[in-house]
Design a protein around this motif. Structure first.
Motif, PDB file in Angstrom:
ATOM      1  N   ARG A  24       0.876  -1.177   0.000  1.00 59.19           N
ATOM      2  CA  ARG A  24       0.000   0.000   0.000  1.00 59.19           C
ATOM      3  C   ARG A  24       0.911   1.224   0.000  1.00 59.19           C
ATOM      4  O   ARG A  24       1.919   1.260   0.685  1.00 59.19           O
ATOM      5  CB  ARG A  24      -0.907   0.015   1.220  1.00 59.19           C
ATOM      6  N   LEU A  25       0.507   2.218  -0.789  1.00 60.68           N
ATOM      7  CA  LEU A  25       1.284   3.445  -0.912  1.00 60.68           C
ATOM      8  C   LEU A  25       0.407   4.650  -0.597  1.00 60.68           C
ATOM      9  O   LEU A  25      -0.801   4.521  -0.429  1.00 60.68           O
ATOM     10  CB  LEU A  25       1.889   3.554  -2.309  1.00 60.68           C
ATOM     11  N   ALA A  26       1.023   5.822  -0.538  1.00 62.63           N
ATOM     12  CA  ALA A  26       0.318   7.035  -0.118  1.00 62.63           C
ATOM     13  C   ALA A  26      -0.668   7.555  -1.160  1.00 62.63           C
ATOM     14  O   ALA A  26      -1.627   8.239  -0.807  1.00 62.63           O
ATOM     15  CB  ALA A  26       1.327   8.131   0.220  1.00 62.63           C
ATOM     16  N   SER A  27      -0.445   7.231  -2.429  1.00 61.14           N
ATOM     17  CA  SER A  27      -1.296   7.784  -3.484  1.00 61.14           C
ATOM     18  C   SER A  27      -1.189   6.933  -4.749  1.00 61.14           C
ATOM     19  O   SER A  27      -0.318   6.060  -4.852  1.00 61.14           O
ATOM     20  CB  SER A  27      -0.858   9.219  -3.819  1.00 61.14           C
ATOM     21  N   HIS A  28      -2.046   7.256  -5.694  1.00 64.35           N
ATOM     22  CA  HIS A  28      -1.992   6.559  -6.978  1.00 64.35           C
ATOM     23  C   HIS A  28      -0.694   6.877  -7.708  1.00 64.35           C
ATOM     24  O   HIS A  28      -0.080   5.984  -8.308  1.00 64.35           O
ATOM     25  CB  HIS A  28      -3.199   6.966  -7.833  1.00 64.35           C
ATOM     26  N   ALA A  86       2.211   7.609  -6.369  1.00 67.05           N
ATOM     27  CA  ALA A  86       3.286   6.862  -5.706  1.00 67.05           C
ATOM     28  C   ALA A  86       3.258   5.395  -6.130  1.00 67.05           C
ATOM     29  O   ALA A  86       4.311   4.789  -6.376  1.00 67.05           O
ATOM     30  CB  ALA A  86       3.167   6.990  -4.190  1.00 67.05           C
ATOM     31  N   ALA A  87       2.071   4.805  -6.206  1.00 64.95           N
ATOM     32  CA  ALA A  87       1.945   3.408  -6.629  1.00 64.95           C
ATOM     33  C   ALA A  87       2.407   3.242  -8.075  1.00 64.95           C
ATOM     34  O   ALA A  87       3.111   2.286  -8.408  1.00 64.95           O
ATOM     35  CB  ALA A  87       0.506   2.930  -6.450  1.00 64.95           C
ATOM     36  N   THR A  88       2.040   4.179  -8.927  1.00 69.44           N
ATOM     37  CA  THR A  88       2.446   4.127 -10.337  1.00 69.44           C
ATOM     38  C   THR A  88       3.961   4.234 -10.472  1.00 69.44           C
ATOM     39  O   THR A  88       4.578   3.492 -11.251  1.00 69.44           O
ATOM     40  CB  THR A  88       1.750   5.239 -11.135  1.00 69.44           C
ATOM     41  N   TYR A  90      -5.498   1.606  -7.092  1.00 63.08           N
ATOM     42  CA  TYR A  90      -5.483   3.046  -6.824  1.00 63.08           C
ATOM     43  C   TYR A  90      -4.244   3.438  -6.018  1.00 63.08           C
ATOM     44  O   TYR A  90      -3.476   4.300  -6.429  1.00 63.08           O
ATOM     45  CB  TYR A  90      -6.753   3.484  -6.084  1.00 63.08           C
ATOM     46  N   ASP A  91      -4.046   2.808  -4.873  1.00 60.65           N
ATOM     47  CA  ASP A  91      -2.868   3.084  -4.044  1.00 60.65           C
ATOM     48  C   ASP A  91      -2.196   1.790  -3.607  1.00 60.65           C
ATOM     49  O   ASP A  91      -1.592   1.710  -2.548  1.00 60.65           O
ATOM     50  CB  ASP A  91      -3.223   3.957  -2.836  1.00 60.65           C
ATOM     51  N   THR A  92      -2.302   0.782  -4.460  1.00 60.39           N
ATOM     52  CA  THR A  92      -1.715  -0.524  -4.162  1.00 60.39           C
ATOM     53  C   THR A  92      -0.925  -1.062  -5.353  1.00 60.39           C
ATOM     54  O   THR A  92      -1.199  -0.711  -6.505  1.00 60.39           O
ATOM     55  CB  THR A  92      -2.789  -1.565  -3.796  1.00 60.39           C
ATOM     56  N   ALA A 104       6.282   2.417   0.490  1.00 63.20           N
ATOM     57  CA  ALA A 104       5.345   1.285   0.464  1.00 63.20           C
ATOM     58  C   ALA A 104       5.386   0.527   1.773  1.00 63.20           C
ATOM     59  O   ALA A 104       6.435   0.393   2.402  1.00 63.20           O
ATOM     60  CB  ALA A 104       5.704   0.341  -0.689  1.00 63.20           C
TER      61      ALA A 104
END
Length: 101
Positions: free
Chosen positions: A33-37, A39-41, A64-66, A100
């Motif tokens: 899990r990350l702070a935002s989309h 960041a995940a991208t 979205y944030d994973t 993450a």
């Protein structure tokens, strides 16, 4: 040339060094899990670069944030090999830099 399939014990021993990773239906898996989309991208792009460098690719899913990964070695009959564990270790090493958890 395919890597040699690892024994169940070898996989379990190595997974003890990779927190959050597990063996699920014959594949190494991990979700982050990350702070935002965004960041995940960014993490997905970084993982893709590592996969190209290793010439070994996982099933990689962006939410979205994973970020989720699932990997095994097709050329070894779908078994887990050293290549899979190396990819998992490299991803784990870069995950903290992306925030993450």
């Amino acid at each position: 040339m395919p890597g040699e399939p690892l024994s169940q014990q070898d996989i379990e021993d190595r997974l003890a060094e990779l927190p959050g990773w597990s063996l699920d239906d014959g594949r190494l898996t991990r979700g982050y899990r990350l702070a935002s989309h965004v960041a995940a991208t960014a993490m997905v792009v970084h993982i893709a670069q590592v996969q190209e460098e290793l010439d070994h690719h996982s099933d990689l899913t962006l939410g979205y944030d994973t970020v989720s990964l699932s990997v095994h070695t097709h050329s070894a009959g779908g078994a887990v090999t050293e290549k899979d564990l190396e990819l998992a270790r490299r991803v784990e090493d870069l995950a903290a830099g992306h925030g993450a958890h």
